[in-house]
Design a protein around this motif. Structure first.
Motif, short mmCIF file in Angstrom:
data_model
loop_
_atom_site.label_atom_id
_atom_site.label_comp_id
_atom_site.label_asym_id
_atom_site.label_seq_id
_atom_site.Cartn_x
_atom_site.Cartn_y
_atom_site.Cartn_z
N THR A 13 3.28 19.02 13.89
CA THR A 13 2.72 19.92 13.30
C THR A 13 2.34 20.02 12.49
O THR A 13 1.64 18.29 11.42
N LEU A 14 1.27 20.01 11.34
CA LEU A 14 0.75 19.81 9.83
C LEU A 14 1.88 19.34 9.19
O LEU A 14 2.71 20.00 8.34
N VAL A 15 0.83 18.51 8.47
CA VAL A 15 2.31 17.59 7.60
C VAL A 15 1.68 18.11 6.15
O VAL A 15 0.62 18.73 5.80
N ALA A 16 2.97 19.24 6.09
CA ALA A 16 3.13 20.04 4.47
C ALA A 16 4.13 18.79 4.29
O ALA A 16 5.51 18.57 3.59
N SER A 17 4.67 19.66 1.88
CA SER A 17 5.33 19.10 1.58
C SER A 17 7.12 19.63 1.72
O SER A 17 7.54 19.69 1.24
N SER A 18 6.99 20.92 2.22
CA SER A 18 7.92 21.80 2.84
C SER A 18 7.93 22.46 3.83
O SER A 18 6.96 22.70 4.13
N TYR A 19 8.73 22.93 4.27
CA TYR A 19 9.18 23.36 5.52
C TYR A 19 10.15 24.82 5.52
O TYR A 19 11.50 24.49 4.97
N LYS A 20 9.97 26.11 6.18
CA LYS A 20 11.11 27.00 6.14
C LYS A 20 11.23 26.66 7.81
O LYS A 20 10.74 27.27 8.20
N LEU A 21 12.30 26.55 8.23
CA LEU A 21 12.58 26.65 9.96
C LEU A 21 13.77 27.15 10.14
O LEU A 21 15.01 27.88 9.41
N PRO A 22 13.21 27.49 11.54
CA PRO A 22 14.93 28.52 12.14
C PRO A 22 16.05 27.97 11.97
O PRO A 22 15.14 26.53 12.01
N HIS A 23 17.18 28.35 11.96
CA HIS A 23 18.19 27.46 13.02
C HIS A 23 17.80 26.71 13.92
O HIS A 23 18.50 25.44 14.51
N ASP A 24 17.20 27.09 15.14
CA ASP A 24 16.87 25.96 16.05
C ASP A 24 15.69 25.85 16.49
O ASP A 24 15.85 24.48 17.44
N PHE A 25 15.39 24.80 15.47
CA PHE A 25 13.74 24.43 15.17
C PHE A 25 14.69 23.00 14.25
O PHE A 25 13.98 22.85 12.90
N ASN A 26 15.00 22.87 14.97
CA ASN A 26 16.26 21.42 14.11
C ASN A 26 15.87 20.31 14.68
O ASN A 26 16.77 19.25 13.93
N LYS A 27 15.41 19.98 15.27
CA LYS A 27 14.77 18.70 15.42
C LYS A 27 13.52 18.23 14.99
O LYS A 27 12.23 18.50 15.71
N ALA A 72 0.55 -1.05 -0.33
CA ALA A 72 0.13 0.04 -0.01
C ALA A 72 1.07 1.24 0.00
O ALA A 72 2.03 1.06 0.67
N LYS A 73 0.71 2.73 -0.36
CA LYS A 73 1.18 3.61 -0.68
C LYS A 73 1.98 4.10 1.06
O LYS A 73 0.45 4.01 1.44
N VAL A 74 2.85 4.21 0.73
CA VAL A 74 2.79 4.82 2.31
C VAL A 74 2.91 6.03 2.60
O VAL A 74 3.49 7.32 1.18
N ARG A 75 2.75 6.23 3.93
CA ARG A 75 1.95 8.25 3.42
C ARG A 75 3.17 8.28 4.89
O ARG A 75 3.64 7.82 5.89
N ILE A 76 3.22 9.91 5.13
CA ILE A 76 3.91 10.18 6.02
C ILE A 76 2.75 10.47 6.92
O ILE A 76 1.97 11.99 6.70
N GLU A 77 2.32 10.26 8.19
CA GLU A 77 1.22 10.52 8.82
C GLU A 77 1.16 11.48 9.71
O GLU A 77 0.80 12.20 10.00
N ALA A 78 2.79 12.07 10.11
CA ALA A 78 3.36 12.85 11.16
C ALA A 78 4.24 13.75 11.49
O ALA A 78 5.41 12.82 11.35
N VAL A 79 3.96 14.56 11.24
CA VAL A 79 5.77 15.84 11.61
C VAL A 79 5.52 16.24 12.77
O VAL A 79 4.94 16.87 13.07
N THR A 80 6.73 16.02 13.60
CA THR A 80 7.15 16.88 15.24
C THR A 80 8.75 17.64 14.59
O THR A 80 8.86 17.07 13.56
N ILE A 81 8.07 18.47 15.31
CA ILE A 81 8.98 20.17 15.15
C ILE A 81 9.27 20.21 15.96
O ILE A 81 9.11 20.79 17.09
N ASN A 82 10.84 20.01 17.27
CA ASN A 82 11.17 19.93 18.66
C ASN A 82 10.44 19.43 19.53
O ASN A 82 9.46 20.31 20.38
N ASP A 83 10.17 18.25 19.10
CA ASP A 83 8.98 17.65 19.90
C ASP A 83 7.71 18.23 20.37
O ASP A 83 6.73 17.86 20.83
N ARG A 84 7.14 18.85 18.92
CA ARG A 84 5.89 19.70 18.59
C ARG A 84 5.30 18.99 17.37
O ARG A 84 5.96 19.62 16.60
#
Length: 941
Positions: free
Chosen positions: A593-607, A579-591
């Motif tokens: 966030t909505l799943v999107a195709s791209s993210y632009k993040l500040p330098h300290d949002f790198n986890k 079955a098609k593999v889907r990315i169900e969730a994305v966490t940034i710094n343990d929080r």
């Protein structure tokens, strides 16, 4: 299913699979979605009943359901939404519904209604008691009851293009019970209950005619929940499981029954051809392959210990209590009991004589004549057997736990020949060559002479567990070297790609086919096409294969308490998909966030954490994932099985593209997830503007530094000039001091004293005085060239000066020179010839005019670690009387005192050395002048 994942309920009504390969379950407790690893419950705050029914998808793939209260729901944005509450229309009865393009058509006990999807406006389409309905493309077949006095007119209508056609009418005084409609490609079935059982009608779609047909006797009194058409067979889902029938010429022909003890309400075949069976009281059953059937030893407490294939799909199982169980077509046909409870260890079927050798795990064996079922005790002739191989019609090889034996005429007065004493594992015969595996090696024998030769691999003996032969190729399942093949007197690896560390338990040949039983399932290898296929737990074969039989058209995998039967050809091996593999969730710094195709993040949002899944039955156990991150990885990295998350704890600044692929372990090709790009900005200290700012700051600091250095050098130059001037001035002051010290009066007195010693013929005194005088002059001249001298040098010069002055005062001068023992006089520096002018003033102006008891006391001490105090105290006439005498008699000016005051000022202002001079007038008890005290305070250097 509960063995795979804990079910949220036991009562299920409906089951469906969506386009994302999720399984939806309509249960007594509500609606659930299963993604292969967990269940998600869907509910609505205004939902009047937990139970939902009739799962249907619209043209957009949106799921719909309803309940007995008439509420219609649909799933959207990962939640259950209430479309319309039709409680007033359904009167507490579960109503059928159909999804049209612009409306929902509801079939109720008071009529048929269309509910507009946009405006929710209700339009009556037909008036009457609608009991059942089924949709067929653009048509609807509806069973309606009209009451005409005491008569109940049961009518079947076909609604098509806003027109209704009556197909069937049944008139009776009693209402027909449980009418149900089922539509298929060419046929529509109507069923209902009667006093004599279930009644069946078949409707011809073409001419809209109906005909009552005979009800299969097995279905006569069953509750029919649903009818499905699967692979051109009709599956009746009933309270006694699933009945499978063929339908031809308006007659049903029984095929088989599944899950006879279960009330099956729905069946769903998923994208990997797994069969899901929903039941009313026992959860959900999943069959990965309906062609693999398991048969239990019913009403038999014995355990299977041996097996052998007979002819024409017959086979026999031996048990641990001496039973011989004869089977055909998965049915137990007869049972034979050996004398006493014997553990049957090995069975061998001699096809030409139709006899069965039964080897017991003790000193016993039996021969069974299968034509008469006669059991003959042959003592220990074949006891504790490990293998049998037929050499020809009259010679049989038999191996046991301690030797290999060749019997001539094994079923009569046999001739026994032991060919080797060692525990036997396996044997096989091909082209008059007997291959025997012993515990200590593999040997081949000439079947005429029984001369032997050991077969070694890499110059070492082999331990072979099983031997099979295909087209003169001998296959060897070894303990330590995997699968080997022996052909044309050459032993070599099989080159089959098995999983690592796979334990092969048994191998059997079947024409060009090789069947391989392992701890991880069953493998099929075609020796000509070299195609390797496998069956494992994903196929429903979730046991290690230790005991295998090859029959005429099926395989039997023997277990201790039963067996599996598998077809040899069609339908055994499935083609698996992922079955098609889907990315169900994305966490940034343990929080989250909505799943999107791209993210632009500040330098300290790198986890970054990503959770993903490929749906499907047991996908967490059967789907492997790989990922790579462009910019970091060029190759794919494996993710451990049953792991659905990847974490990156500290990504540096840059652009990262996360790529993910999934592949079922039995599928040929992987599927890819939509890549996700993360752009992590550089910290401000790595940006170009910060570099420019730093460069400008560096340039400014360098400029400031050089400017400071120029100012410092200029100040240093001025300071050096000032120092030169100060040194020059100090030198002049010292010269003035020296002139004052060597004033004519002092020199005249000194020379006069020397003359007196010479005239008095006191040569020694004259010489001593002259020496002291010369030493003093030399000291003055030497010290005058230095700005500072040690305190010792200063006191020595002062002591010599006082000795000469004492002579001048004709020994009427008493002086003392006291130095604190704590003072390191050799290291402490003082201005050169600084004390002498104050001593000279004390002698010249204070003590010279006193007639008696002239006292002079000089003391040097430290009042703390950093301060030196020098005291010059006399008991002379005092400063006031001395000033009066000076006004009347001015022999010379006090150059030394003024010079010293100027030196003190220079030391303070220019050389930053704080020297204080304090002059204290002393008085006696009558307030008469009693002398002068000079206190000199300076820092210790």
């Amino acid at each position: 299913m509960s063995n795979v994942s804990s079910l949220p309920d036991v009562k299920f009504y409906d089951i469906a699979e969506d386009k994302q390969k999720n399984i939806w379950l309509a249960a007594n407790k509500g609606l659930y979605r299963y993604n292969g690893k967990s269940y998600q419950h869907f509910s609505h705050p205004n939902q009047k009943a937990n139970s939902l029914f009739q799962l249907k998808f619209d043209s957009k793939g949106q799921l719909w359901a309803n309940n007995v209260y008439g509420q219609l729901f649909y799933v959207e944005n990962n939640g259950l939404n209430l479309f319309y509450d039709a409680n007033k229309l359904v009167n507490g009865q579960l109503a059928h519904y159909e999804i049209l393009e612009n409306s929902i058509r509801l079939f109720t006990v008071i009529g048929i209604f269309d509910i507009d999807k946009t405006t929710k406006q209700v339009t009556e389409v037909f008036k009457g008691m609608c009991i059942s309905n089924v949709r067929d493309h653009e048509s609807n077949y509806t069973f309606i009851i009209n009451v005409d006095g005491e008569l109940k007119r049961h009518r079947l209508y076909k609604f098509e293009n806003q027109k209704s056609t009556k197909i069937l009418e049944i008139t009776s005084t009693n209402r027909i019970q449980s009418p149900k409609l089922f539509t298929f490609k060419n046929t529509v079935f109507l069923t209902h209950n009667s006093a004599k059982g279930n009644v069946f009608y078949v409707i011809n779609k073409t001419d809209n005619t109906s005909k009552k047909i005979s009800t299969p006797f097995r279905l006569q009194n069953e509750i029919i929940y649903n009818i499905l058409n699967i692979e051109n067979q009709f599956w009746f889902l009933t309270s006694s499981g699933v009945f499978i029938y063929n339908f031809k010429n308006e007659r049903f022909t029984f095929n088989e029954q599944l899950f006879s003890t279960e009330s099956v309400t729905d069946v769903q075949i998923d994208f990997n051809n797994n069969y899901w069976f929903a039941t009313l009281d026992n959860g959900v059953f999943v069959s990965p392959n309906l062609n693999i059937r398991r048969v239990e030893l019913l009403n038999i407490k014995s355990k299977v210990t041996a097996s052998v294939a007979l002819q024409n799909n017959h086979f026999v199982l031996g048990t641990n209590d001496g039973k011989l169980l004869f089977y055909y077509q998965n049915q137990l046909k007869k049972t034979l009991q050996l004398p006493g409870k014997k553990i049957i260890g090995k069975l061998y079927f001699e096809v030409t004589k139709n006899k069965l050798i039964v080897s017991v795990n003790s000193s016993e064996s039996f021969v069974v004549d299968l034509r008469t079922d006669k059991i003959t005790d042959v003592k220990n002739r074949f006891s504790v057997a490990k293998t049998f191989s037929k050499i020809n019609d009259s010679i049989l090889f038999y191996g046991n736990y301690r030797q290999g034996v060749v019997y001539k005429n094994p079923f009569g007065l046999s001739d026994k020949n032991s060919i080797r004493s060692s525990r036997v594992k396996a044997s096989a015969v091909v082209d008059n060559t007997l291959f025997v595996s012993y515990i200590d090696g593999l040997y081949k024998y000439n079947c005429h002479t029984f001369s032997s030769e050991e077969i070694q691999f890499n110059a070492a003996s082999l331990l072979v567990n099983s031997i099979a032969i295909t087209n003169k190729t001998i296959w060897l399942a070894t303990q330590h070297n995997g699968l080997l093949k022996y052909e044309q007197n050459t032993l070599q690896p099989s080159e089959l790609e098995f999983p690592k560390n796979l334990q092969i338990n048994t191998i059997l040949s079947d024409g060009l086919m090789l069947w391989i039983g392992t701890d991880s399932g069953l493998f099929q290898y075609h020796t000509k096409t070299h195609q390797l296929k496998s069956l494992s737990s994903q196929d429903g074969l979730n046991k290690a294969v230790n005991n295998l039989m090859v029959l005429q058209n099926k395989l039997v995998v023997v277990l201790p308490n039963g067996f599996y039967t598998l077809p040899k050809e069609n339908g055994l091996f499935k083609t698996f998909k992922t079955a098609k593999v889907r990315i169900e969730a994305v966490t940034i710094n343990d929080r989250d966030t909505l799943v999107a195709s791209s993210y632009k993040l500040p330098h300290d949002f790198n986890k970054i954490g990503l959770r993903f899944n490929s749906n499907g039955f047991q996908s967490s156990h059967n789907v492997k994932y790989q990922y790579r991150v462009q910019e970091i990885d060029s190759s794919w990295k494996h993710i451990p099985l049953n792991t659905h998350i990847v974490n990156f704890n500290s990504l540096s600044s840059g652009t990262y593209t996360f790529e993910l692929k999934a592949q079922n372990v039995s599928a040929k090709n992987p599927v890819f997830a939509t890549p996700i790009t993360f752009v992590i900005a550089k910290p401000f200290w790595e940006t170009y503007w910060f570099f420019g700012l730093v460069l400008a700051a560096v340039i400014g600091l360098v400029w400031q530094y050089f400017r400071w250095r120029l100012r410092q050098k200029e100040a240093q130059r001025i300071a050096e000039i000032d120092k030169i001037l100060i040194d020059k001035k100090i030198t002049n002051l010292k010269l003035e001091n020296l002139r004052s010290q060597m004033n004519p009066h002092f020199i005249f007195n000194a020379l006069n004293s020397i003359q007196d010693y010479i005239i008095s013929n006191e040569k020694e005194l004259a010489s001593s005085y002259l020496v002291k005088f010369s030493r003093l002059i030399r000291m003055y001249l030497d010290y005058s060239q230095q700005n500072e001298i040690t305190l010792e040098e200063e006191l020595n010069a002062l002591k010599l000066y006082l000795e000469l002055e004492k002579v001048r005062f004709e020994d009427e001068l008493t002086y003392s020179l006291n130095v604190d023992e704590k003072l390191n006089v050799r290291q402490i520096k003082v201005p050169s010839l600084f004390i002498q002018p104050y001593v000279e003033n004390a002698l010249k102006h204070g003590l010279l005019h006193k007639s008696d008891e002239r006292l002079l006391n000089i003391e040097a001490k430290a009042i703390n670690e950093n301060t030196l105090v020098i005291t010059v105290e006399d008991n002379g006439i005092g400063r006031q009387q001395s000033e009066a005498l000076k006004r009347s008699d001015k022999p010379h000016k006090p150059f030394a005192t003024k010079a010293n005051e100027e030196r003190v000022r220079l030391y303070k202002n220019k050389l930053k050395r704080n020297i204080d001079i304090e002059i204290i007038d002393l008085y006696n008890s009558n307030q008469q002048p009693a002398g002068t005290k000079v206190v000199i305070t300076m820092p210790i250097q």
